[in-house]
Motif scaffolding. Structure first.
Motif: not given
Length: 777
Positions: A405-406, A438-441, A670-674, A679-683
């Motif tokens: 993510p970074c 940054l996390v939205r990006r 960023l890494e934690s929230y990404y 995982k949500k997207i993968e599901d």
């Protein structure tokens, strides 16, 4: 002595009985094989069934044609200098009883002239020459297309022979430069078959060790199980020499042995010496030479005919079981091909029933392919639904997991984001605004691979639709085209909501950053982890010329961050540890915290601050503006001039300890929230694709086909067959008829033939003819 005579008498009786049995079988078996050959000749080059036959091989002018004419008892083959046999001649000899009046006892028939009988054998020769020239030209050209000739005569034994072009070395006339290689390839295509017996013809006045015929026979039949040697021109050997050792197999042994014959010379042919007189002369020749007296059954055309007949009968008995098996397999294959072309449909009712049946079978086959229940499941690669699952798990999920993510964020990018979010004030810790930006990006980066995944599944469904019922729909290309168009539009209609839903899923994640998620690392823990990372990486304070450096400075900075990011409980809007004091007594750090907490007006990701602007801040501000300005009239010569700010401003390159921690903390957050969003997207993305695209297709495809294609005005158009399908149907119908006729012919074979192969102890099934000593190999 009496016992020896009795044994010889018993042996002779058994031999006579065996010969009679073979002769009886020959009279019934060989005509049936000839009938099979005629049946399969209708298929031409399409036939893959190998029938028992005898091929005559020899070099040019070795006497092959003379041997064949002697077996028939008539002159009917082309003669002349150079190569005479330029096309394979399949010669079927069939024994017929003569008529009392002697008329019409012998005649010939060509397969390419059905129903026409040739009673004049000179006309047969002319037809062979004419048919050869029609295919191979008139100037010594060679062709591999067969001429099939059947001769009916009371003077022949039942046998089938194939006269092949003689081996030649130097091309003449229209012959190509590689004529030798071409003729060898043609000959080998016949004699390499296990169902073919080989007659290797070699003239006696040449060295047997250099025989081209024996050389090729040795290549095709290395064990010698199918090769019979014929030594011709015994009457023109050098004086004082004979062919006894040749005939006994002492020079080059053959399992089936040799037979010697005497041909007519060119002078005999020019003087029109008949075959009958030639056979009498041959018999006189062998009887006049004592060296051949005890080799009677090795000598003469009649012995050759008898031996060939007996060997061919036994050979047929050997190959018959496999022949029946191969014909049965060919019949099953032809029936399958014929079924794929279907029956001709002319009435409207039959067309409607056919269309509905095709649409239903197609929809079922498509769903079965997705669910992995396809009957034609591949064992060499993934197919159908397995490919869709592979795309979800091994391409989509794995690709997202491999993304850092970074990876596109440098430390300077994060540092600039933090400073820009602080605005007019200096940031003491990472505020929520730069983190959310940054996390939205980074979340937005998940949209493209998710849409690509949907497109991949769409492509797979298109491929599956084109692999469905390929054989069944080849007879209706217009229907196939319409079905492809319908399913293409239908799948695109399912792709659009899939992509829309995927976009909504990503937008929902971007619209609300849930820092209260239980799996989110949180601010305090992130600070501790950042300090540990910096200490383990051995990062020293980048600011020089300061006494307070090293671990103590990092700990103080972190402690300051942590203590101010996790404030205590408020009392009347004022933190207890701060109180209300004069401005001069307020520490700078507390003022900075109050400034940050009181002016941004947004909650921090590390805790919630609701400070209002304090009186201290107000007093401080008013005091600054109430101070008098002195010496305004000072001369401009002593004025300090500032340099013009550049158009692009960037902070200094050096990082403070606090900035290093802020950058590290931001990365951890960023890494934690990404990871949570990934995982949500993968599901969610595979679920959306399955719902709007895959399962929708399974549920509604059949109904869509009915709505779009079940129309009276379309039946004639979409169920129209191309001309080539009609031709293929006629061809497979003809093939079925021929194979069924061949099976009926096989049923006519005597029981002795069908069981005969079991009685032989020899692995080849070939007989040991009475009083004919085979040469040992």
């Amino acid at each position: 002595m009496a016992e020896d005579q009795a044994a010889e008498s018993s042996s002779a009786t058994a031999a006579a009985r065996s010969s009679a049995t073979v002769a009886t079988l020959g009279n019934s078996v060989i005509p049936l094989v000839n009938k099979l050959q005629d049946i399969f000749a209708q298929l031409g080059s399409d036939s893959t069934i190998e029938l028992p036959q005898v091929a005559v091989v020899g070099s040019q002018s070795s006497g092959k044609s003379s041997v064949l004419e002697a077996l028939v008892g008539r002159d009917f083959l082309p003669r002349g200098n150079g190569i005479c046999t330029r096309r394979p001649l399949v010669l079927q000899l069939e024994h017929r009883k003569g008529r009392a009046d002697g008329r019409g006892q012998e005649w010939g028939e060509f397969l390419h002239l059905p129903g026409k009988k040739f009673f004049d054998f000179h006309e047969i020769r002319k037809e062979i020459q004419a048919e050869t020239e029609r295919e191979a030209g008139g100037n010594k050209g060679v062709s591999d297309k067969q001429i099939r000739l059947k001769i009916f005569s009371p003077n022949v034994l039942d046998i089938t022979l194939v006269d092949l072009p003689g081996l030649t070395k130097v091309p003449v006339g229209d012959q190509p430069s590689d004529i030798e290689a071409r003729i060898r390839t043609m000959i080998m295509s016949y004699i390499k078959r296990q169902s073919c017996l080989i007659i290797a013809v070699t003239p006696a006045n040449s060295d047997l060790a250099n025989s081209d015929a024996l050389q090729m026979a040795g290549i095709a039949d290395p064990n010698g199980h199918r090769t019979i040697g014929v030594i011709t021109k015994l009457d023109i050997m050098d004086r004082g020499t004979d062919a006894r050792n040749f005939l006994l197999g002492k020079i080059i042994p053959l399992r089936l042995g040799y037979v010697g014959v005497v041909n007519r010379c060119q002078e005999d042919i020019l003087m029109n010496k008949s075959i009958k007189h030639a056979l009498i002369a041959e018999e006189n020749f062998f009887s006049s030479l004592p060296v051949y007296n005890d080799l009677a059954e090795h000598c003469g055309v009649p012995q050759l005919a008898k031996k060939l007949n007996q060997i061919l009968v036994q050979h047929i008995k050997t190959v018959l079981p496999e022949l029946k098996l191969r014909i049965g397999e060919a019949l099953a294959s032809a029936a399958k091909d014929h079924a794929s072309y279907g029956e001709i449909t002319e009435s409207k009712a039959s067309q409607v029933a056919l269309l509905l049946n095709i649409l239903s079978k197609y929809s079922e086959a498509f769903c079965s392919m997705i669910e992995g229940k396809n009957e034609k499941m591949s064992t060499t690669e993934l197919s159908g639904g397995a490919r869709i699952n592979y795309i979800f798990q091994n391409i989509f999920v794995k690709s997202l997991e491999d993304v850092d993510p970074c990876e596109d964020l440098t430390d300077d990018d994060i540092r600039l984001a933090i400073k820009n979010a602080a605005g007019l004030k200096s940031a003491m810790f990472v505020p929520e605004v730069p983190f959310e930006v940054l996390v939205r990006r980074q979340i937005a980066r998940l949209l493209d691979p998710s849409l690509q995944c949907a497109r991949f599944i769409y492509d797979e469904l298109i491929k599956m639709s084109r692999r469905c019922m390929v054989d069944e729909l080849q007879r209706f290309p217009a229907l196939r085209k319409r079905m492809d168009e319908v399913i293409g539009i239908f799948l695109r209609q399912g792709l659009a909501p899939s992509e829309t839903m995927i976009g909504h899923i990503v937008e929902m994640e971007m619209d609300f950053i849930n820092t209260a998620h239980p799996n989110f690392v949180g601010g305090s823990k992130a600070v501790e982890m950042a300090v540990q990372q910096i200490k383990s990486a051995g990062i020293a304070a980048p600011i020089a010329n300061k006494k307070d450096t090293g671990d103590s400075q990092l700990l103080n900075t972190a402690r300051s961050l942590k203590s101010q990011t996790i404030p205590g409980r408020q009392i009347n809007g004022i933190f207890p540890e701060q109180g209300v004091r004069p401005v001069v007594d307020v520490p700078k750090t507390a003022l900075a915290v109050n400034r940050v907490g009181s002016t941004w007006g947004i909650p921090s990701i590390f805790g919630r601050h609701h400070d209002k602007c304090t009186l201290v801040g107000e007093c401080s501000t008013s005091q600054v503006f109430n101070e008098p300005v002195h010496n305004m009239e000072r001369g401009f010569s002593n004025m300090i001039r500032l340099r013009q700010p550049p158009s692009v401003l960037k902070p200094s390159e050096t990082h403070s300890d606090q900035e290093a921690i802020e950058i590290t903390v931001t990365k951890l957050l960023l890494e934690s929230y990404y990871d949570i969003v990934r995982k949500k997207i993968e599901d969610s993305v595979p679920k959306a694709i399955m719902h709007f695209l895959v399962n929708r297709t399974k549920r509604e495809l059949h109904n869509v086909f009915i709505q779009k294609l079940y129309r009276d005005n379309l039946l004639g158009e979409i169920l129209k067959e191309p001309e080539e399908i009609s031709i293929k149907r006629m061809r497979t119908t003809n093939t079925l008829r021929i194979l069924e006729e061949a099976l009926r012919t096989l049923d006519e074979f005597p029981d002795e033939v069908e069981g005969g192969h079991k009685l032989s102890t020899d692995p080849t099934g070939l007989p040991e003819i009475h009083r004919l000593p085979f040469s040992a190999t």
